[in-house]
Design a protein around this motif. Structure first.
Motif, PDB file in Angstrom:
ATOM      1  N   ILE A 118      -0.612  -3.130   1.062  1.00 51.40           N
ATOM      2  CA  ILE A 118       0.563  -3.535   1.826  1.00 51.40           C
ATOM      3  C   ILE A 118       0.141  -3.898   3.246  1.00 51.40           C
ATOM      4  CG2 ILE A 118       2.766  -2.766   2.782  1.00 51.40           C
ATOM      5  CD1 ILE A 118       3.069  -0.949   0.347  1.00 51.40           C
ATOM      6  N   ARG A 119       0.479  -5.109   3.670  1.00 46.60           N
ATOM      7  CA  ARG A 119       0.179  -5.579   5.020  1.00 46.60           C
ATOM      8  C   ARG A 119       1.455  -5.528   5.843  1.00 46.60           C
ATOM      9  NH1 ARG A 119      -4.623  -8.534   4.459  1.00 46.60           N
ATOM     10  NH2 ARG A 119      -4.847  -8.152   6.697  1.00 46.60           N
ATOM     11  N   GLU A 120       1.471  -4.729   6.883  1.00 46.39           N
ATOM     12  CA  GLU A 120       2.654  -4.638   7.742  1.00 46.39           C
ATOM     13  C   GLU A 120       2.628  -5.765   8.769  1.00 46.39           C
ATOM     14  OE1 GLU A 120       3.094  -0.753   9.433  1.00 46.39           O
ATOM     15  OE2 GLU A 120       3.939   0.047   7.551  1.00 46.39           O
ATOM     16  N   ILE A 121       3.730  -6.485   8.855  1.00 51.35           N
ATOM     17  CA  ILE A 121       3.835  -7.618   9.771  1.00 51.35           C
ATOM     18  C   ILE A 121       4.968  -7.353  10.753  1.00 51.35           C
ATOM     19  CG2 ILE A 121       4.376 -10.082   9.957  1.00 51.35           C
ATOM     20  CD1 ILE A 121       2.956 -10.530   7.366  1.00 51.35           C
ATOM     21  N   PRO A 122       4.646  -7.230  12.054  1.00 51.30           N
ATOM     22  CA  PRO A 122       5.679  -6.979  13.061  1.00 51.30           C
ATOM     23  C   PRO A 122       6.514  -8.229  13.296  1.00 51.30           C
ATOM     24  CG  PRO A 122       3.565  -7.326  14.120  1.00 51.30           C
ATOM     25  CD  PRO A 122       3.295  -7.322  12.641  1.00 51.30           C
ATOM     26  N   VAL A 123       7.825  -8.045  13.374  1.00 50.45           N
ATOM     27  CA  VAL A 123       8.745  -9.167  13.573  1.00 50.45           C
ATOM     28  C   VAL A 123       9.782  -8.794  14.618  1.00 50.45           C
ATOM     29  CG1 VAL A 123      10.466 -10.672  12.501  1.00 50.45           C
ATOM     30  CG2 VAL A 123       8.465  -9.952  11.192  1.00 50.45           C
ATOM     31  N   CYS A 124       9.999  -9.703  15.578  1.00 49.13           N
ATOM     32  CA  CYS A 124      11.079  -9.521  16.538  1.00 49.13           C
ATOM     33  C   CYS A 124      12.282 -10.298  16.022  1.00 49.13           C
ATOM     34  CB  CYS A 124      10.682 -10.014  17.922  1.00 49.13           C
ATOM     35  SG  CYS A 124      11.987  -9.762  19.149  1.00 49.13           S
ATOM     36  N   TYR A 125      13.393  -9.592  15.828  1.00 46.09           N
ATOM     37  CA  TYR A 125      14.598 -10.201  15.276  1.00 46.09           C
ATOM     38  C   TYR A 125      15.640 -10.500  16.355  1.00 46.09           C
ATOM     39  CZ  TYR A 125      12.888  -8.706  10.652  1.00 46.09           C
ATOM     40  OH  TYR A 125      12.145  -8.526   9.503  1.00 46.09           O
ATOM     41  N   SER A 153      13.543  -3.557   4.547  1.00 48.98           N
ATOM     42  CA  SER A 153      13.566  -2.423   3.609  1.00 48.98           C
ATOM     43  C   SER A 153      12.750  -2.667   2.345  1.00 48.98           C
ATOM     44  CB  SER A 153      15.019  -2.109   3.210  1.00 48.98           C
ATOM     45  OG  SER A 153      15.575  -3.177   2.446  1.00 48.98           O
ATOM     46  N   ARG A 154      12.271  -3.882   2.154  1.00 48.90           N
ATOM     47  CA  ARG A 154      11.562  -4.222   0.922  1.00 48.90           C
ATOM     48  C   ARG A 154      10.068  -4.423   1.169  1.00 48.90           C
ATOM     49  NH1 ARG A 154      14.665  -6.170  -3.460  1.00 48.90           N
ATOM     50  NH2 ARG A 154      16.665  -5.068  -3.430  1.00 48.90           N
ATOM     51  N   VAL A 155       9.292  -4.283   0.082  1.00 53.74           N
ATOM     52  CA  VAL A 155       7.884  -4.677   0.064  1.00 53.74           C
ATOM     53  C   VAL A 155       7.812  -5.945  -0.776  1.00 53.74           C
ATOM     54  CG1 VAL A 155       5.555  -4.078  -0.665  1.00 53.74           C
ATOM     55  CG2 VAL A 155       7.036  -2.335   0.351  1.00 53.74           C
ATOM     56  N   TYR A 156       7.252  -7.005  -0.191  1.00 52.41           N
ATOM     57  CA  TYR A 156       7.292  -8.324  -0.810  1.00 52.41           C
ATOM     58  C   TYR A 156       5.922  -8.731  -1.361  1.00 52.41           C
ATOM     59  CZ  TYR A 156      11.487  -8.700   2.163  1.00 52.41           C
ATOM     60  OH  TYR A 156      12.698  -8.484   2.772  1.00 52.41           O
ATOM     61  N   PRO A 157       5.828  -9.054  -2.649  1.00 48.53           N
ATOM     62  CA  PRO A 157       4.574  -9.600  -3.172  1.00 48.53           C
ATOM     63  C   PRO A 157       4.410 -11.056  -2.743  1.00 48.53           C
ATOM     64  CG  PRO A 157       6.211  -9.523  -4.910  1.00 48.53           C
ATOM     65  CD  PRO A 157       6.837  -8.862  -3.714  1.00 48.53           C
ATOM     66  N   VAL A 158       3.178 -11.459  -2.468  1.00 50.35           N
ATOM     67  CA  VAL A 158       2.879 -12.844  -2.131  1.00 50.35           C
ATOM     68  C   VAL A 158       2.665 -13.610  -3.433  1.00 50.35           C
ATOM     69  CG1 VAL A 158       1.326 -14.422  -0.912  1.00 50.35           C
ATOM     70  CG2 VAL A 158       1.814 -12.156   0.049  1.00 50.35           C
ATOM     71  N   TYR A 159       3.582 -14.511  -3.745  1.00 48.83           N
ATOM     72  CA  TYR A 159       3.492 -15.264  -4.995  1.00 48.83           C
ATOM     73  C   TYR A 159       2.579 -16.478  -4.866  1.00 48.83           C
ATOM     74  CZ  TYR A 159       7.063 -12.690  -7.558  1.00 48.83           C
ATOM     75  OH  TYR A 159       7.748 -11.724  -8.236  1.00 48.83           O
ATOM     76  N   LYS A 234      -3.090 -13.523   1.049  1.00 53.47           N
ATOM     77  CA  LYS A 234      -3.511 -14.232  -0.166  1.00 53.47           C
ATOM     78  C   LYS A 234      -2.580 -13.840  -1.304  1.00 53.47           C
ATOM     79  CE  LYS A 234      -6.957 -10.782  -1.634  1.00 53.47           C
ATOM     80  NZ  LYS A 234      -6.616  -9.803  -0.595  1.00 53.47           N
ATOM     81  N   VAL A 235      -2.605 -14.630  -2.375  1.00 49.02           N
ATOM     82  CA  VAL A 235      -1.769 -14.350  -3.536  1.00 49.02           C
ATOM     83  C   VAL A 235      -2.079 -12.954  -4.071  1.00 49.02           C
ATOM     84  CG1 VAL A 235      -1.246 -15.025  -5.909  1.00 49.02           C
ATOM     85  CG2 VAL A 235      -1.571 -16.784  -4.157  1.00 49.02           C
ATOM     86  N   GLY A 236      -1.024 -12.174  -4.296  1.00 45.94           N
ATOM     87  CA  GLY A 236      -1.206 -10.816  -4.801  1.00 45.94           C
ATOM     88  C   GLY A 236      -1.114  -9.747  -3.732  1.00 45.94           C
ATOM     89  N   ASP A 237      -1.202 -10.151  -2.453  1.00 49.24           N
ATOM     90  CA  ASP A 237      -0.989  -9.187  -1.372  1.00 49.24           C
ATOM     91  C   ASP A 237       0.474  -8.760  -1.355  1.00 49.24           C
ATOM     92  OD1 ASP A 237      -3.593  -9.205  -0.542  1.00 49.24           O
ATOM     93  OD2 ASP A 237      -3.278 -10.488   1.204  1.00 49.24           O
ATOM     94  N   GLN A 238       0.744  -7.697  -0.582  1.00 57.27           N
ATOM     95  CA  GLN A 238       2.116  -7.241  -0.394  1.00 57.27           C
ATOM     96  C   GLN A 238       2.416  -7.179   1.096  1.00 57.27           C
ATOM     97  OE1 GLN A 238       3.434  -4.121  -3.487  1.00 57.27           O
ATOM     98  NE2 GLN A 238       1.288  -3.650  -3.169  1.00 57.27           N
ATOM     99  N   VAL A 239       3.666  -7.448   1.437  1.00 61.24           N
ATOM    100  CA  VAL A 239       4.076  -7.524   2.840  1.00 61.24           C
ATOM    101  C   VAL A 239       5.265  -6.619   3.096  1.00 61.24           C
ATOM    102  CG1 VAL A 239       5.150  -9.029   4.584  1.00 61.24           C
ATOM    103  CG2 VAL A 239       3.219  -9.862   3.226  1.00 61.24           C
ATOM    104  N   ARG A 240       5.187  -5.889   4.208  1.00 58.18           N
ATOM    105  CA  ARG A 240       6.347  -5.149   4.702  1.00 58.18           C
ATOM    106  C   ARG A 240       6.593  -5.595   6.144  1.00 58.18           C
ATOM    107  NH1 ARG A 240       4.833   0.011   4.268  1.00 58.18           N
ATOM    108  NH2 ARG A 240       6.032   0.515   2.384  1.00 58.18           N
TER     109      ARG A 240
END
Length: 261
Positions: A118-125, A153-159, A234-240
């Motif tokens: 899981i790769r955490e990506i900081p986002v300013c909303y 709230s979700r963990v997203y797979p990279v398609y 990359k494909v198959g990674d996960q993102v939060r």
């Protein structure tokens, strides 16, 4: 044992597309990754690159390197080798058919089944970074806080990585966030913008036109052509996604000399 169901068709004069599924799902994501591993382990002379997508794998090849009349194999199309209209694509198709007809799903179940870390990506909303956040909230008749809460709230797979170098198409988004693309695309979207397009979310790696609803922005550089690998994901990674303030955004932006923050 189960044989792999697939279809092939040409993409221009130097690529072949292998279709192994019909819908966007984790099952097909796993299958695509397994077949990619299988093909990489059975690399053919003249192949240049494999590109994985939702349900397809595209193989780019050097037509001049693979062209020959060395085989008497007849393709599934019925066209025999050695005829005047035999093309480099036919040679590649012959190789692919031989490889994939020998592929057995049971023998490859252990390949690439697990998703990546899981790769955490900081986002300013905040409003300056997510110009469409209010519109998305109004569309769903909820608060902007609810949109941010659902999105983080979700963990997203990279398609797949596509549209632009390093642009990740992320699945698994909360259905409550499904929002149509903008009727009129923007001509310029800032690098790092996080958007929603239909049932997917993604990140614009650099300034580019686009029609997704922009709800935030990350200071992380998603694509760096000067380093290896150039794409952060990359494909198959996960993102939060992790919500940050504008102050944190600017601090991270100043210290961001590579992919890592």
């Amino acid at each position: 044992m189960t044989k792999l169901a697939y279809e092939c068709h040409p993409l221009g004069d130097s690529a072949i597309v292998i279709r192994i599924g019909a819908d966007i799902s984790l099952t097909n994501l796993h299958k695509v990754r397994q077949v990619v591993n299988y093909l990489e382990n059975n690399w053919q002379d003249g192949f240049i690159e494999l590109v994985a997508a939702y349900t397809t794998i595209t193989i780019y090849y050097d037509a001049f390197r693979i062209y020959n009349y060395s085989s008497d194999v007849v393709l599934k199309s019925g066209r025999p080798n050695g005829t005047a209209d035999w093309l480099p694509y036919d040679e590649v198709l012959q190789s692919i058919e031989q490889l994939l007809d020998a592929y057995r799903q049971e023998d490859n179940e252990g390949l690439a089944v697990q998703l990546g870390a899981i790769r955490e990506i900081p986002v300013c909303y905040e409003a300056a970074f997510g110009p469409d956040l209010v519109d998305v909230a109004d569309y769903h008749q909820v608060s902007t806080e609810a949109i941010v809460s659902w999105h983080t709230s979700r963990v997203y797979p990279v398609y797949m990585i596509g549209f632009a170098p390093g642009f990740p198409y992320l699945g698994g988004m909360d259905e409550r966030l499904v929002t149509p693309r903008k009727s009129v695309p923007r001509t310029q979207i800032p690098a790092g913008s996080v958007g929603i397009g239909g049932a997917q979310t993604g990140i614009y790696p650099f300034e580019t036109p686009g029609g997704w609803q922009l709800i935030g922005r990350t200071p992380l550089r998603m694509f760096r052509p000067d380093i290896v690998p150039p794409s952060f994901l990359k494909v198959g990674d996960q993102v939060r996604f992790v919500a940050i303030t504008s102050e944190q955004f600017h601090a991270l932006e100043k210290g961001n000399a590579s992919h890592e923050l």
